[in-house]
Design a protein around this motif. Structure first.
Motif, PDB file in Angstrom:
ATOM      1  N   ALA A 167       0.829  -1.208   0.000  1.00 13.02           N
ATOM      2  CA  ALA A 167       0.000   0.000   0.000  1.00 13.02           C
ATOM      3  C   ALA A 167       0.864   1.259   0.000  1.00 13.02           C
ATOM      4  N   VAL A 168       1.951   1.247   0.763  1.00 13.07           N
ATOM      5  CA  VAL A 168       2.834   2.422   0.808  1.00 13.07           C
ATOM      6  C   VAL A 168       3.505   2.622  -0.545  1.00 13.07           C
ATOM      7  N   ASP A 169       3.969   1.533  -1.169  1.00 10.24           N
ATOM      8  CA  ASP A 169       4.585   1.662  -2.494  1.00 10.24           C
ATOM      9  C   ASP A 169       3.589   2.217  -3.512  1.00 10.24           C
TER      10      ASP A 169
ATOM     11  N   CYS B  90      10.724   5.811  -8.236  1.00 11.79           N
ATOM     12  CA  CYS B  90       9.352   5.581  -8.703  1.00 11.79           C
ATOM     13  C   CYS B  90       9.210   4.217  -9.368  1.00 11.79           C
ATOM     14  N   HIS B  91      10.183   3.852 -10.187  1.00 11.48           N
ATOM     15  CA  HIS B  91      10.161   2.565 -10.878  1.00 11.48           C
ATOM     16  C   HIS B  91      10.212   1.421  -9.878  1.00 11.48           C
ATOM     17  N   ASP B  92      11.030   1.582  -8.846  1.00  2.60           N
ATOM     18  CA  ASP B  92      11.124   0.560  -7.809  1.00  2.60           C
ATOM     19  C   ASP B  92       9.804   0.412  -7.062  1.00  2.60           C
ATOM     20  N   ALA B  93       9.179   1.535  -6.703  1.00  2.95           N
ATOM     21  CA  ALA B  93       7.895   1.483  -5.999  1.00  2.95           C
ATOM     22  C   ALA B  93       6.804   0.869  -6.867  1.00  2.95           C
ATOM     23  N   ALA B  94       6.941   1.034  -8.159  1.00  4.20           N
ATOM     24  CA  ALA B  94       5.965   0.465  -9.095  1.00  4.20           C
ATOM     25  C   ALA B  94       6.225  -1.003  -9.379  1.00  4.20           C
ATOM     26  N   GLY B  95       7.144  -1.606  -8.635  1.00  5.09           N
ATOM     27  CA  GLY B  95       7.441  -3.023  -8.828  1.00  5.09           C
ATOM     28  C   GLY B  95       8.129  -3.315 -10.137  1.00  5.09           C
ATOM     29  N   GLY B  96       8.835  -2.312 -10.695  1.00  5.25           N
ATOM     30  CA  GLY B  96       9.528  -2.515 -11.962  1.00  5.25           C
ATOM     31  C   GLY B  96       8.618  -2.417 -13.172  1.00  5.25           C
ATOM     32  N   ASP B  97       7.388  -1.973 -12.978  1.00  3.98           N
ATOM     33  CA  ASP B  97       6.418  -1.884 -14.074  1.00  3.98           C
ATOM     34  C   ASP B  97       6.427  -0.467 -14.642  1.00  3.98           C
ATOM     35  N   PHE B  98       7.061  -0.288 -15.791  1.00  2.53           N
ATOM     36  CA  PHE B  98       7.102   1.038 -16.411  1.00  2.53           C
ATOM     37  C   PHE B  98       5.707   1.567 -16.711  1.00  2.53           C
ATOM     38  N   GLY B  99       4.773   0.683 -16.954  1.00  5.19           N
ATOM     39  CA  GLY B  99       3.415   1.099 -17.291  1.00  5.19           C
ATOM     40  C   GLY B  99       2.697   1.829 -16.171  1.00  5.19           C
ATOM     41  N   ARG B 100       3.154   1.647 -14.924  1.00  2.00           N
ATOM     42  CA  ARG B 100       2.516   2.338 -13.798  1.00  2.00           C
ATOM     43  C   ARG B 100       3.072   3.745 -13.600  1.00  2.00           C
ATOM     44  N   MET B 101       4.100   4.105 -14.341  1.00  2.00           N
ATOM     45  CA  MET B 101       4.670   5.453 -14.246  1.00  2.00           C
ATOM     46  C   MET B 101       3.907   6.345 -15.216  1.00  2.00           C
TER      47      MET B 101
END
Length: 386
Positions: free
Chosen positions: A155-157, A183-194
């Motif tokens: 949830a925090v990420d 930001c990329h790390d918090a998104a779990g490595g998913d560029f699409g969430r940026m």
């Protein structure tokens, strides 16, 4: 950056490090009798505040005062071995939110106070949500840093990813790669969430940066980025600003020590030397357990020549009293990088009237509570120079 925003930032990061002997609050004695006596006294004050709020309506000042006392009750319960009564802090958070809605010009600082209550209760997701609310009102690198120091979890990420979108337009070029790595790390490595305007350009730049480094080193890149992004101004304020936040638990803060509240990631717990802070110096236990140790520049008298603080990274911050004395005329704090900040006493008496610290184009003005910074701490505001 607006004045309200600067105030919110100062409330987050001020920890009584540079001028600690004159402000802050004493730690509560550890005996159970004293704890019960303290808790009873605070509960009486809470009841009075509730009556005042019912009569006058909730204001930022009253909401913050109630929240501060609620934190004290929580600490007393924990030390006494009781399960803290969440109704007390729930009421405080309710008042803070009501005050934020009624006084949007102070909403950022009120969300910060609510964040400290949630962190005290061990609710990182809720604490992160308060910081996101503050960032949504007014993006600020210092607030983003606060968010990075909340205990991580899914949830925090997710909240950090939302905060990245709110912050992106305020990121200087020199900070961009670190910011994107976080930001990329918090998104779990998913560029699409940026997802923010022109995010595709940022993603391309980050991909190039990652491609230039061996995959095995990417974790270290992220670790360094999380530690480094948006740190410089926070460090300056942490060392230069002086805030006495909270309730002094005994009548002489500079003998018993104090707790500096609302610091990034939690409280700063200060312990004085055997003969008191002004003679033997003090140790400040920072959130995470690191220690910043302070010694008097002149043996046995911090207020004559000043003091030296050894920071956790091994660097040294030095504070020198004005040649006519710290108490009457103030002091100058020099940071390890050579930058310095000047503090002057208000009305020629820091202990009774407070002080002013000049930081760049801003002035932090601190006034003594009940006419005694030494016994009761100080309340502060920040103003921009005209």
């Amino acid at each position: 950056m607006t004045v309200d925003k600067r105030l919110a930032a100062l409330l987050v990061v001020a920890s009584a490090l540079a001028g600690a002997p004159l402000g802050g609050c004493a730690t509560q004695p550890e005996t159970s009798d004293n704890e019960r006596s303290y808790r009873d006294a605070v509960e009486t004050k809470l009841a009075r505040l509730r009556a005042q709020i019912a009569d006058e309506g909730v204001t930022p000042r009253l909401a913050a005062a109630y929240a501060n006392l609620a934190r004290g009750v929580h600490r007393a319960d924990v030390r006494e071995g009781r399960t803290p009564d969440r109704a007390v802090t729930d009421q405080a958070i309710f008042y803070l939110h009501e005050a934020a809605r009624a006084h949007p010009e102070e909403a950022v600082s009120l969300h910060f106070v609510a964040k400290t209550l949630y962190q005290q209760r061990g609710q990182p997701a809720e604490a992160a949500a308060e910081l996101l609310a503050a960032l949504t009102i007014e993006p600020d690198p210092l607030v983003f840093r606060e968010l990075l120091e909340v205990e991580r979890g899914e949830a925090v990420d997710a909240t950090i990813v939302e905060a990245c979108a709110a912050m992106r337009d305020d990121v200087p070029d020199r900070e961009l790669i670190d910011f994107l790595l976080v930001c990329h790390d918090a998104a779990g490595g998913d560029f699409g969430r940026m997802q923010w305007m022109a995010a595709s350009l940022d993603v391309g730049e980050l991909q190039e940066h990652l491609a230039a480094h061996e995959p095995a080193t990417h974790g270290e890149l992220v670790r360094v980025a999380r530690a480094r992004v948006f740190t410089e101004r926070r460090r300056q304020y942490t060392i230069a600003a002086v805030l006495g936040l909270g309730v002094c638990h005994v009548d002489n803060c500079v003998r018993g020590g104090w707790t500096g509240g609302a610091l990034a990631g939690g409280d700063v717990q200060v312990r004085c030397g055997e003969a008191g802070c002004l003679r033997d110096g003090w140790e400040a236990r920072l959130p995470g357990g690191e220690i910043a140790a302070t010694t008097c520049a002149a043996a046995g008298d911090c207020l004559r020549a000043g003091w030296r603080m050894s920071l956790p990274d091994g660097s040294l911050a030095e504070t020198r009293c004005d040649e006519r004395g710290c108490v009457e005329h103030g002091w100058t704090t020099s940071l390890p990088d050579g930058e310095s900040f000047r503090t002057s006493c208000r009305g020629g008496d820091c202990l009774q009237k407070g002080w002013e610290t000049r930081v760049g184009d801003e002035t932090l003005t601190c006034a003594c509570v009940r006419k005694s910074c030494q016994n009761y701490g100080a309340t502060c505001r920040v103003d921009a120079s005209s």
